[in-house]
Design an enzyme around this catalytic site. Structure first.
Site, short mmCIF file in Angstrom:
data_model
loop_
_atom_site.label_atom_id
_atom_site.label_comp_id
_atom_site.label_asym_id
_atom_site.label_seq_id
_atom_site.Cartn_x
_atom_site.Cartn_y
_atom_site.Cartn_z
N LYS A 91 -3.47 -39.13 38.14
CA LYS A 91 -3.40 -40.46 37.53
C LYS A 91 -1.99 -41.03 37.70
CE LYS A 91 -4.54 -42.72 33.10
NZ LYS A 91 -5.05 -42.46 31.73
N SER A 165 -8.75 -44.85 30.29
CA SER A 165 -7.94 -45.48 31.32
C SER A 165 -7.85 -44.66 32.60
CB SER A 165 -6.52 -45.69 30.76
OG SER A 165 -5.92 -44.46 30.37
N SER A 189 -9.07 -41.64 26.88
CA SER A 189 -8.93 -42.07 28.27
C SER A 189 -9.39 -41.06 29.30
CB SER A 189 -7.48 -42.45 28.55
OG SER A 189 -7.14 -43.67 27.93
#
Length: 605
Positions: A91, A165, A189
């Site tokens: 990420k 996210s 997330s």
């Protein structure tokens, strides 16, 4: 799309198209497959995908191969590398040396000289970080749309959000590009995108993974997380990633027991919110699937204990309506003050709302949370584990963009409290709606019970499959599960290839909805081709065979075009390797999906 058809030019040798989890990579390498070829093929496949918003940046192929060569040298010298040659995504709020860290904001981008602590541990174990994945800007969101780099979408239906996210990290695993990715999970997330893409999302206890090299969202709460196809893979990665970091003030010392699997007693208590406290925002199928999950856990020996969800829900509300939102401002205060225009409008409004908070508000929030944690103790005295829906529902991208704050808040109904209350969690698949969209549940435990709840999550996912053959409740060690759909079925012409390789039949089951089956033209012997089609109705019968790791690579290498091995999702939400077909081959094939399986089609002839 969740399952990739094998590439026509690469059928006949083991490539990333055949590799979906750690076991399949390790089996292929053990059988002699060149890891450099696998990594090179992986980059070629990403290039074929074109402009895909999964990735924000990629490590140059030359750098990836150099990293692999270094790992090979260390391996040749006898160093144990449990993740040798395994590609993974990171990420883009987690540092990878030499690649920009954007946190989803071009105005924030910086290029670190060293890996994040967790990334370095994975690299030391032989894994290859191939690139940085898309995300909701500054990890502020649960839906995946708050990004300037394009919107990743649910692999089962591109009209729906991927969840966030950790959106790109989830999609990169779900579409078969990499077997695992690193995400983060402050408010859900990592768990929400796992649920929306039928994955496992392991959110460790706070401090179990170091936060060094992570752009903070809420530093006192942030957790780097793991997204993978299976619980085994998530745990294997977590055991490498976890470790005390003296340079991270929030790192915590934990014994090996934190990630040790646990044999659950024949009887245990699991908690679910009282019916009047549950919320699905009108998603009746999600509610039905959660009720089914409760019944499944009861079949496994659990006693369902209803509890008052109020203190947990009230704690969840503190994350954005309370002073913890100020942590998000603390992380990027100078950028927000000097260049607010570079922030996503929704993210900007959320973060700048912290300016209304005072020091008094902060202490009142801390006191309020302490009261809620104390109120929750009475629940934990009665239960061994908590079972919740991972998300109450799922939304289309269009709906999310039209109402970004309210709908995003709805998604966090069951996730936002977990880190505030210092709990561990793992999200696992739990079935599908009739429209083919997945549903997931989350097991929540006390701090440092990560391995224990993961064990229960694994048993939960495997329960339906185990019922198909009670003598084999789980795959034997050193085997790879493979789903066969046609000529390799029991009593079919090519079944001997499995039995001669030491394969053992484990169960007969069905795929998840959304697979099409075709009778291939001029195939000898007669055989079908299966591929994923989100418009297909019903499911397809398959057999699950356990094939020894030693024979897996050779078995795969002999599969002729247009067939190959990819990831198949079963009706219980679990994933196995299985036969898939190149799309071009169905142009002249007969659609036999309505028969529900190859045997039923043959019987009708």
């Amino acid at each position: 799309m969740n399952d990739r058809a094998p590439h026509p030019e690469r059928s006949g040798r083991v490539t990333p198209d055949h590799l979906t989890d750690l076991a399949s990579y390790q089996a292929a390498y053990a059988a002699g497959t060149d890891a450099a070829d696998v990594i090179s093929d992986l980059y070629a496949r990403i290039k074929e995908d074109g402009e895909n918003p999964i990735w924000i940046s990629l490590l140059p192929l030359e750098s990836a191969l150099a990293m692999l060569a270094d790992a090979q040298q260390r391996k040749d010298k006898g160093e144990a590398l449990p993740l040798f040659g395994i590609p993974f995504g990171v990420k883009d709020n987690i540092d990878v040396a030499g690649l920009p860290t954007t946190a989803g904001c071009t105005g924030f981008a910086r290029t670190p000289r060293q890996h994040a602590f967790v990334v370095q541990r994975l690299v030391d174990a032989g894994a290859i970080p191939i690139g940085k994945t898309n995300l909701d800007q500054f990890a502020t969101g649960l839906n995946g749309t708050r990004t300037p780099f394009g919107i990743p979408r649910c692999v089962f239906n591109e009209n729906y959000v991927s969840g966030g996210s950790s959106s790109g990290s989830a999609v990169a695993v779900a579409n078969g590009t990499v077997p695992f990715s690193l995400g983060t999970d402050t408010a859900g997330s990592g768990r929400i995108p796992a649920a929306f893409n039928n994955l496992v999302g392991l959110k460790p206890t706070k401090g179990l993974f170091s936060g060094s090299g992570l752009v903070p969202a809420a530093r006192s709460l942030d957790c780097i997380s793991v997204l993978a196809h299976t619980v085994d893979d998530a745990l294997a990665v977590a055991r490498v990633a976890a470790g005390y970091d003296a340079d991270d003030a929030f790192s915590r010392k934990a014994g090996a027991a934190a990630l040790t699997e646990k044999s659950w007693p024949r009887r245990f208590n699991f908690g679910v919110p009282a019916a009047e406290h549950r919320q699905f925002f009108g998603d009746a199928e999600a509610e039905a699937l959660f009720n089914k999950a409760v019944r499944k856990l009861e079949e496994m020996g659990g006693t369902c204990i209803s509890f008052d969800y109020t203190p947990f829900r009230q704690a969840a509300e503190l994350l954005y309506a309370g002073p913890w939102v100020a942590e998000r401002l603390a992380a990027i205060e100078s950028l927000a003050d000097e260049h607010p225009e570079v922030l996503h409008p929704v993210v900007r409004d959320i973060i700048l709302s912290a300016k209304r908070m005072s020091a008094v508000d902060t202490f009142n929030g801390i006191y309020r949370l302490a009261d809620l944690v104390r109120a929750a103790e009475s629940t934990w005295e009665k239960i061994d584990v908590m079972l919740l829906p991972t998300a109450p529902t799922i939304y289309t991208v269009e709906d999310m963009l039209a109402d970004p704050v309210r709908l995003n808040s709805n998604l966090g109904f069951y996730t936002n409290f977990v880190n505030l209350m210092d709990l561990s969690a793992i999200a696992v698949p739990a079935g599908f709606r009739t429209n083919g969209l997945p549903f997931g549940v989350t097991f929540i435990g006390r701090a440092f019970e990560d391995g224990a709840i993961a064990s229960l999550g694994k048993a939960f996912v495997e329960h339906d499959l185990a019922k198909g053959n009670a003598a084999t409740a789980a795959p034997p060690k050193d085997t790879v599960a493979i789903a066969v759909v046609g000529a390799h079925l029991s009593d079919q012409p090519l079944n001997h290839q499995l039995t001669e390789s030491g394969g053992k039949l484990r169960a007969t089951t069905r795929t998840a909805p959304g697979y099409a089956l075709y009778a291939l033209r001029d195939a000898t012997p007669a055989k079908p081709g299966m591929l994923r089609d989100q418009n297909a109705v019903g499911s397809i019968e398959v057999e699950i065979w356990d094939l020894p790791v030693a024979g897996f690579g050779a078995f795969v290498s002999e599969i002729p075009a247009p067939l190959g091995i990819g990831t198949i999702t079963l009706e219980d939400g679990s994933h196995v390797k299985g036969f898939l077909c190149e799309p071009h081959a169905i142009e002249t094939a007969l659609d036999i999906t309505h028969y529900g399986g190859w045997r039923a089609y043959l019987a009708a002839q």
